[in-house]
Enzyme design. Structure first.
Site, PDB file in Angstrom:
ATOM      1  N   GLU A  48       0.905  -1.332  -0.052  1.00  0.00           N
ATOM      2  CA  GLU A  48       0.019  -0.027  -0.034  1.00  0.00           C
ATOM      3  C   GLU A  48       1.023   1.186  -0.001  1.00  0.00           C
ATOM      4  O   GLU A  48       1.968   1.261   0.806  1.00  0.00           O
ATOM      5  CB  GLU A  48      -0.945  -0.076   0.916  1.00  0.00           C
ATOM      6  CG  GLU A  48      -1.904   1.163   1.383  1.00  0.00           C
ATOM      7  CD  GLU A  48      -3.147   0.988   2.005  1.00  0.00           C
ATOM      8  OE1 GLU A  48      -3.384  -0.374   2.251  1.00  0.00           O
ATOM      9  OE2 GLU A  48      -3.837   1.822   1.955  1.00  0.00           O
ATOM     10  N   ARG A  49       0.496   2.009  -0.749  1.00  0.00           N
ATOM     11  CA  ARG A  49       1.533   3.393  -1.159  1.00  0.00           C
ATOM     12  C   ARG A  49       2.796   2.919  -1.259  1.00  0.00           C
ATOM     13  O   ARG A  49       3.808   3.929  -0.741  1.00  0.00           O
ATOM     14  CB  ARG A  49       1.179   4.272  -0.038  1.00  0.00           C
ATOM     15  CG  ARG A  49      -0.259   4.900   0.372  1.00  0.00           C
ATOM     16  CD  ARG A  49      -1.015   4.895  -0.646  1.00  0.00           C
ATOM     17  NE  ARG A  49      -2.557   5.235  -0.454  1.00  0.00           N
ATOM     18  CZ  ARG A  49      -3.522   5.541  -1.228  1.00  0.00           C
ATOM     19  NH1 ARG A  49      -3.384   5.727  -2.336  1.00  0.00           N
ATOM     20  NH2 ARG A  49      -4.703   5.898  -0.749  1.00  0.00           N
ATOM     21  N   ASN A  94      -3.515  -1.651   7.485  1.00  0.00           N
ATOM     22  CA  ASN A  94      -4.791  -2.260   6.856  1.00  0.00           C
ATOM     23  C   ASN A  94      -4.710  -3.890   6.999  1.00  0.00           C
ATOM     24  O   ASN A  94      -4.092  -4.477   6.073  1.00  0.00           O
ATOM     25  CB  ASN A  94      -5.063  -1.811   5.414  1.00  0.00           C
ATOM     26  CG  ASN A  94      -5.387  -0.266   5.857  1.00  0.00           C
ATOM     27  OD1 ASN A  94      -5.827   0.400   6.687  1.00  0.00           O
ATOM     28  ND2 ASN A  94      -5.114   0.394   4.501  1.00  0.00           N
ATOM     29  N   LYS A 145      -4.082  -0.422  13.876  1.00  0.00           N
ATOM     30  CA  LYS A 145      -5.122   0.596  13.249  1.00  0.00           C
ATOM     31  C   LYS A 145      -6.499   0.267  13.364  1.00  0.00           C
ATOM     32  O   LYS A 145      -6.972  -0.926  12.944  1.00  0.00           O
ATOM     33  CB  LYS A 145      -4.719   0.770  11.621  1.00  0.00           C
ATOM     34  CG  LYS A 145      -5.633   1.726  10.894  1.00  0.00           C
ATOM     35  CD  LYS A 145      -5.209   1.908   9.524  1.00  0.00           C
ATOM     36  CE  LYS A 145      -6.125   2.652   8.620  1.00  0.00           C
ATOM     37  NZ  LYS A 145      -5.717   2.909   7.369  1.00  0.00           N
ATOM     38  N   GLU A 185     -10.672   4.443   8.962  1.00  0.00           N
ATOM     39  CA  GLU A 185     -10.830   4.114   7.601  1.00  0.00           C
ATOM     40  C   GLU A 185     -11.450   2.795   7.178  1.00  0.00           C
ATOM     41  O   GLU A 185     -10.909   1.809   6.491  1.00  0.00           O
ATOM     42  CB  GLU A 185      -9.497   4.195   6.806  1.00  0.00           C
ATOM     43  CG  GLU A 185      -9.085   5.671   6.969  1.00  0.00           C
ATOM     44  CD  GLU A 185      -7.603   6.075   6.203  1.00  0.00           C
ATOM     45  OE1 GLU A 185      -6.844   5.031   5.989  1.00  0.00           O
ATOM     46  OE2 GLU A 185      -7.548   7.289   5.589  1.00  0.00           O
ATOM     47  N   ARG A 191      -2.373   3.170  17.057  1.00  0.00           N
ATOM     48  CA  ARG A 191      -2.332   4.333  16.283  1.00  0.00           C
ATOM     49  C   ARG A 191      -3.606   5.403  16.534  1.00  0.00           C
ATOM     50  O   ARG A 191      -4.665   5.077  16.766  1.00  0.00           O
ATOM     51  CB  ARG A 191      -2.578   4.124  14.525  1.00  0.00           C
ATOM     52  CG  ARG A 191      -1.328   3.183  14.205  1.00  0.00           C
ATOM     53  CD  ARG A 191      -1.225   2.915  12.699  1.00  0.00           C
ATOM     54  NE  ARG A 191      -0.912   3.987  11.851  1.00  0.00           N
ATOM     55  CZ  ARG A 191      -1.494   4.010  10.585  1.00  0.00           C
ATOM     56  NH1 ARG A 191      -2.729   3.986  10.457  1.00  0.00           N
ATOM     57  NH2 ARG A 191      -0.912   5.241   9.951  1.00  0.00           N
ATOM     58  N   ARG A 237     -11.721  17.264  10.281  1.00  0.00           N
ATOM     59  CA  ARG A 237     -10.997  16.024  10.393  1.00  0.00           C
ATOM     60  C   ARG A 237      -9.948  16.172  11.205  1.00  0.00           C
ATOM     61  O   ARG A 237      -9.387  15.175  11.828  1.00  0.00           O
ATOM     62  CB  ARG A 237     -10.702  15.376   8.884  1.00  0.00           C
ATOM     63  CG  ARG A 237      -9.719  14.310   9.166  1.00  0.00           C
ATOM     64  CD  ARG A 237      -9.696  13.804   7.545  1.00  0.00           C
ATOM     65  NE  ARG A 237      -8.515  12.686   7.397  1.00  0.00           N
ATOM     66  CZ  ARG A 237      -8.040  12.270   6.278  1.00  0.00           C
ATOM     67  NH1 ARG A 237      -8.531  12.378   5.234  1.00  0.00           N
ATOM     68  NH2 ARG A 237      -6.747  11.802   6.293  1.00  0.00           N
ATOM     69  N   ASP A 290      -2.527  14.216   7.087  1.00  0.00           N
ATOM     70  CA  ASP A 290      -2.141  12.860   6.693  1.00  0.00           C
ATOM     71  C   ASP A 290      -0.906  13.058   5.700  1.00  0.00           C
ATOM     72  O   ASP A 290      -0.786  12.885   4.693  1.00  0.00           O
ATOM     73  CB  ASP A 290      -3.301  12.017   5.778  1.00  0.00           C
ATOM     74  CG  ASP A 290      -2.714  10.677   5.573  1.00  0.00           C
ATOM     75  OD1 ASP A 290      -1.990  10.036   5.992  1.00  0.00           O
ATOM     76  OD2 ASP A 290      -3.982  10.270   4.758  1.00  0.00           O
ATOM     77  N   GLU A 321       5.037   8.975  13.894  1.00  0.00           N
ATOM     78  CA  GLU A 321       4.971   8.411  12.885  1.00  0.00           C
ATOM     79  C   GLU A 321       5.128   9.314  11.597  1.00  0.00           C
ATOM     80  O   GLU A 321       4.098  10.051  11.438  1.00  0.00           O
ATOM     81  CB  GLU A 321       3.657   7.518  12.716  1.00  0.00           C
ATOM     82  CG  GLU A 321       3.566   6.627  11.316  1.00  0.00           C
ATOM     83  CD  GLU A 321       2.265   6.023  11.215  1.00  0.00           C
ATOM     84  OE1 GLU A 321       1.684   5.401  12.241  1.00  0.00           O
ATOM     85  OE2 GLU A 321       1.503   5.847  10.030  1.00  0.00           O
ATOM     86  N   GLU A 342       3.974   9.057  -0.514  1.00  0.00           N
ATOM     87  CA  GLU A 342       2.406   9.160  -1.043  1.00  0.00           C
ATOM     88  C   GLU A 342       2.089  10.419  -1.670  1.00  0.00           C
ATOM     89  O   GLU A 342       1.550  10.467  -2.588  1.00  0.00           O
ATOM     90  CB  GLU A 342       1.572   8.665  -0.048  1.00  0.00           C
ATOM     91  CG  GLU A 342       0.084   8.544  -0.467  1.00  0.00           C
ATOM     92  CD  GLU A 342      -0.532   8.065   0.836  1.00  0.00           C
ATOM     93  OE1 GLU A 342      -0.236   7.641   1.782  1.00  0.00           O
ATOM     94  OE2 GLU A 342      -1.809   8.106   0.596  1.00  0.00           O
ATOM     95  N   TRP A 389     -12.367  13.324   2.054  1.00  0.00           N
ATOM     96  CA  TRP A 389     -11.562  12.978   1.198  1.00  0.00           C
ATOM     97  C   TRP A 389     -11.068  13.820   0.032  1.00  0.00           C
ATOM     98  O   TRP A 389     -10.554  13.391  -1.198  1.00  0.00           O
ATOM     99  CB  TRP A 389     -11.819  11.519   0.732  1.00  0.00           C
ATOM    100  CG  TRP A 389     -11.367  10.388   1.704  1.00  0.00           C
ATOM    101  CD1 TRP A 389     -10.696  10.666   3.186  1.00  0.00           C
ATOM    102  CD2 TRP A 389     -11.581   8.852   1.932  1.00  0.00           C
ATOM    103  NE1 TRP A 389     -10.752   9.360   3.861  1.00  0.00           N
ATOM    104  CE2 TRP A 389     -11.322   8.598   2.946  1.00  0.00           C
ATOM    105  CE3 TRP A 389     -12.245   8.271   0.768  1.00  0.00           C
ATOM    106  CZ2 TRP A 389     -11.387   7.104   3.222  1.00  0.00           C
ATOM    107  CZ3 TRP A 389     -12.327   6.937   1.202  1.00  0.00           C
ATOM    108  CH2 TRP A 389     -11.883   6.307   2.435  1.00  0.00           C
TER     109      TRP A 389
HETATM  110  C1  GCV Z   1      -2.564   2.325   5.490  1.00  0.00           C
HETATM  111  C2  GCV Z   1      -3.593   7.392   4.273  1.00  0.00           C
HETATM  112  C3  GCV Z   1      -3.360   6.584   3.009  1.00  0.00           C
HETATM  113  C4  GCV Z   1      -3.772   4.957   3.349  1.00  0.00           C
HETATM  114  C5  GCV Z   1      -3.235   4.653   4.707  1.00  0.00           C
HETATM  115  C6  GCV Z   1      -3.704   5.388   5.770  1.00  0.00           C
HETATM  116  C7  GCV Z   1      -3.171   5.246   7.309  1.00  0.00           C
HETATM  117  O1  GCV Z   1      -4.825   7.566   4.282  1.00  0.00           O
HETATM  118  O2  GCV Z   1      -3.713   6.826   1.999  1.00  0.00           O
HETATM  119  O3  GCV Z   1      -3.543   4.165   2.227  1.00  0.00           O
HETATM  120  O4  GCV Z   1      -3.594   3.217   4.903  1.00  0.00           O
HETATM  121  O5  GCV Z   1      -3.164   6.788   5.607  1.00  0.00           O
HETATM  122  O6  GCV Z   1      -2.045   5.669   7.628  1.00  0.00           O
HETATM  123  O7  GCV Z   1      -3.725   4.354   7.870  1.00  0.00           O
END
Ligand code: GCV
Length: 723
Positions: A185-186, A228, A305, A309, A342, A354, A383, A405, A411, A560
């Site tokens: 992811e990313r 995730n 987490k 989300e 987190r 947010r 973010d 973090e 990203e 978003w």
């Molecule tokens: C792992 C942002 C990113 C998500 C990421 C999230 C997070 O929203 O776009 O890809 O998910 O941060 O840090 O949990």
């Protein structure tokens, strides 16, 4: 010197001087022959043999690394000997394992450097000149070896050598957002490094090189899986794979951690609930944790987490984040493991701004967490944007250890291709003064524990490492991995000093290369802020893929979408977060709160984060907001052009392959910086209704053109020719 050694030297020297093609695999651990003849003579005289007393996997890898480094840098094989029988012996070890080290008057210095620190110094043993690499534990000796090698790689003198250092933060982790299907992811550097389908039977040599690189900068933990999370990683088959990785990393002082999916008791445990107060759920996690420690005895713990989300969490059962974290903490405590919980939480259902939500949810829980829980807070409240103010939670939870973090993977900062050195961004956050305990209460002091005296400290970087040959998708992204480790070890280091080391070790010590490249790196973060999100703007990128500008995007979840953040209208631009707006500014301690809330004192860099500003209002520069916006967007592009020109002037100073690859990426960056500039200016111009001031390059296309552009399929190497 024997003929074999001479031949070896000649070959190595030839390899170094011919600037052979390099693909970046060796990172900052290339160990080329020292090109400065005087230094080379000094090193060869000062470092002639190696004594490592004591035996352990960590001491073995320390000795191997030293031998490998010296072979490359000095061009000679430095022999392992049993005692100090000549001048120039390097003595590596701990007082417990080495009688030689124990006999030296180092007790006071060693006490000062603790469990992971080291003392490296030139001294004498029995009248012979030696270099001692001493530590209290073997891992400290390994770190000391890397410190000595760094000195040689950067061509520093050994005269009066006296290094003593220890990490200021305990948990220095890479968080991998790697999925079990091999995707990241990313991630912009290929697939996952972890070959789950091959493990545990096949151990890629890259695992060891990854561990070497991490140890060389003091990283001591890796969270292997995406936040995730996928519960399957906690099943026996995957735990065997995790154990195999842990075995490779252990000698390098690196522990493995996993992400715990909160609903795992249901998904893989057959329970009907994951309620953290349910005795059956608690018992399931205890058994699961015991099982993990049976296969990974030094398992570090869980990163979670939850209720963010779409991830499951304790709130699904009307329990708090503390209830959830404490349940896992209780299971881990007997084994010495930790929970990193987190604070990146926000809900589409909550109407509040947010950026306020994490603070609102977490501050009431201060003091409610078990001692082995750390709350992990992103550097800013939104973010990982190119610029955000520091997160207001820093300083606001004095009874809870807070980890920071940061995102190493870029990203929101141009992904693989844009050259953006993140040292200055992290420095800015670490130096930010929260005023939690009056002036000087910096974020660095919150996370290193010195402000509130917490027993546990940590910092995590979302990894940018992948299966690409160069590890990070582009050569300059390696600098961010490096800088993260160095700052995690010592959050007081300057971004410039770190860049200097990295350039010397990764490319060359040639001053005609080091100085301009350092200047490029140091300017690069402000450049990306300017061409993407100047003056405190944020979150203007395309929805979902997060690639390229899309300030017009307004479909889907409001928090978003860019329009939620920039709030452009015909009067002005920016998000009013003062008392007349969302009042997010009230989450900061005075006088930070007042400084940000007051239009006269808010720094220009955060102006539109906190204020909705009229298009014709004058800024400190004397320019109106509209003029300043155009100015900053243009400055961002100009900086990238200057970076390109600078790089063009360096042709021939490094190997051709890496030179060409960086050139290619800089061309992409310039094209995309213009894309950001032109699309953003044209979009905001609809609201300002003012012409582009004289002297600035006009946009290449119309707004409609940019709005129609679709994101390239592969954002790592975009072929968006139309831009
Ligand atoms: C792992 C942002 C990113 C998500 C990421 C999230 C997070 O929203 O776009 O890809 O998910 O941060 O840090 O949990």
């Amino acid at each position: 010197m024997s003929r074999v050694v001479l031949l070896l030297c000649a070959l190595l020297a030839w390899g170094g001087s011919a600037l052979r093609a390099e693909d970046g695999y060796d990172l900052w651990l290339r160990y080329p022959l020292v090109s400065d003849a005087a230094r080379l003579r000094e090193y060869r005289a000062a470092l002639t043999a190696l004594v490592v007393e004591g035996d352990s996997p960590t001491l073995r890898v320390a000795a191997d690394e030293l031998a490998r480094g010296l072979r490359g840098l000095l061009g000679v094989e430095v022999p392992r000997v049993g005692r100090v029988d000549r001048d120039g012996v390097i003595v590596v070890g701990t007082p417990a394992g080495s009688r030689l080290i124990a006999s030296l008057p180092l007790a006071k210095e060693l006490r000062a450097v603790g469990a992971e620190g080291y003392v490296v110094r030139a001294t004498t043993v029995g009248g012979r000149r030696v270099v001692v690499v001493a530590a209290n534990r073997d891992v400290g000796a390994l770190y000391g070896v890397f410190a000595l090698l760094r000195r040689l790689q950067t061509h520093g003198s050994l005269r009066g050598l006296a290094l003593a250092d220890a990490p200021r933060i305990q948990l220095r982790l890479l968080d991998h957002w790697d999925n079990l299907d091999g995707s990241v992811e990313r991630g912009y550097a290929g697939g996952s490094l972890w070959k789950w389908d091959e493990l545990p039977g096949t151990i890629s040599p890259r695992y060891r090189d990854y561990a070497r690189a991490n140890a060389s900068i003091g990283i001591n933990g890796a969270v292997l899986t995406n936040v995730n999370a996928d519960a399957r990683v906690l099943t026996p088959a995957y735990l065997a794979k995790v154990a195999a990785l842990a075995d490779v990393f252990r000698p390098y002082g690196i522990r493995v951690y996993l992400t715990a999916r909160f609903s795992a008791p249901i998904e893989i445990g057959g329970l009907k609930t994951a309620d953290p107060l349910d005795p059956a759920v608690r018992a399931w996690w205890r058994r699961k944790v015991d099982e993990i420690y049976r296969v990974v005895p030094d398992f570090g713990g869980f990163l979670v987490k939850a209720n963010s989300e779409g991830q499951p969490g304790p709130q699904d059962y009307h329990r708090s984040h503390a209830d959830g974290a404490n349940m896992l903490a209780d299971a881990l405590a007997p084994h010495g493991g930790v929970v990193m919980w987190r604070a990146f939480v926000y809900s589409a259902a909550v109407p509040a701004d947010r950026v306020k939500q994490a603070y609102d949810e977490f501050t009431p829980l201060d003091g409610a967490f078990r001692p082995n829980v750390l709350v992990q807070v992103k550097n800013g409240p939104l973010d990982f944007q190119p610029r955000e103010p520091f997160h207001p939670l820093f300083g606001a939870m004095p009874r809870t250890p807070l980890m920071m973090e940061v995102q190493i993977t870029k990203e929101y900062l141009g992904m693989a291709t844009h050259l953006v050195y993140l040292g200055p961004l992290w420095r800015e956050v670490l130096d930010a003064d929260t005023y939690a305990r009056g002036a000087g209460s910096t974020v660095a002091k919150v996370i290193d524990g010195s402000l509130f005296g917490g027993a546990r400290t940590g910092i995590a970087g979302v990894s940018n490492v992948g299966s690409d040959r160069d590890w990070t998708g582009a050569h300059f992204n390696q600098a961010n991995w490096y800088a993260f480790g160095r700052l995690a070890w010592d959050p007081g280091l300057s971004a410039a000093a770190i860049a200097d080391e990295w350039i010397r070790m990764t490319f060359t010590n040639d001053p005609a290369f080091v100085a301009p490249v350092k200047a490029m790196m140091l300017a690069s973060r402000e450049a990306v802020v300017n061409y993407m999100t100047p003056l405190g703007l944020a979150h203007l990128m395309g929805t979902g893929h997060h690639y390229g500008p899309a300030p017009w995007a307004d479909a889907g979840r409001p928090d978003w979408t860019p329009s939620y953040y920039h709030r452009a209208d015909t009067l002005g631009l920016g998000f009013d977060r003062t008392a007349t707006g969302s009042n997010a500014v009230a989450q900061y301690f005075p006088p930070v709160r007042d400084r940000f809330a007051n239009r006269a004192t808010v720094p220009d860099s955060l102006l539109l984060w906190f204020h909705h500003v009229g298009w014709n209002e004058r800024l400190r520069s004397g320019r109106t907001l509209w003029e300043e916006l155009v100015h900053r967007y243009s400055a961002g592009v100009d900086t990238v052009r200057w970076m390109r020109r600078t790089w063009e002037g360096l042709r021939g100073r490094i190997d051709a392959q890496r030179y060409a690859e960086v050139s290619r990426d800089l061309a992409i960056q310039e094209r995309e910086a213009k894309w950001w500039r032109d699309a953003s200016i044209l979009y905001f111009q609809q609201f300002s209704r003012m012409p582009i001031p004289a002297g600035y390059e006009p946009p290449a296309h119309t707004l409609e053109y940019y709005m129609r552009l679709t994101c390239p399929a592969d954002p790592r190497r975009p072929t968006c020719d139309a831009v």
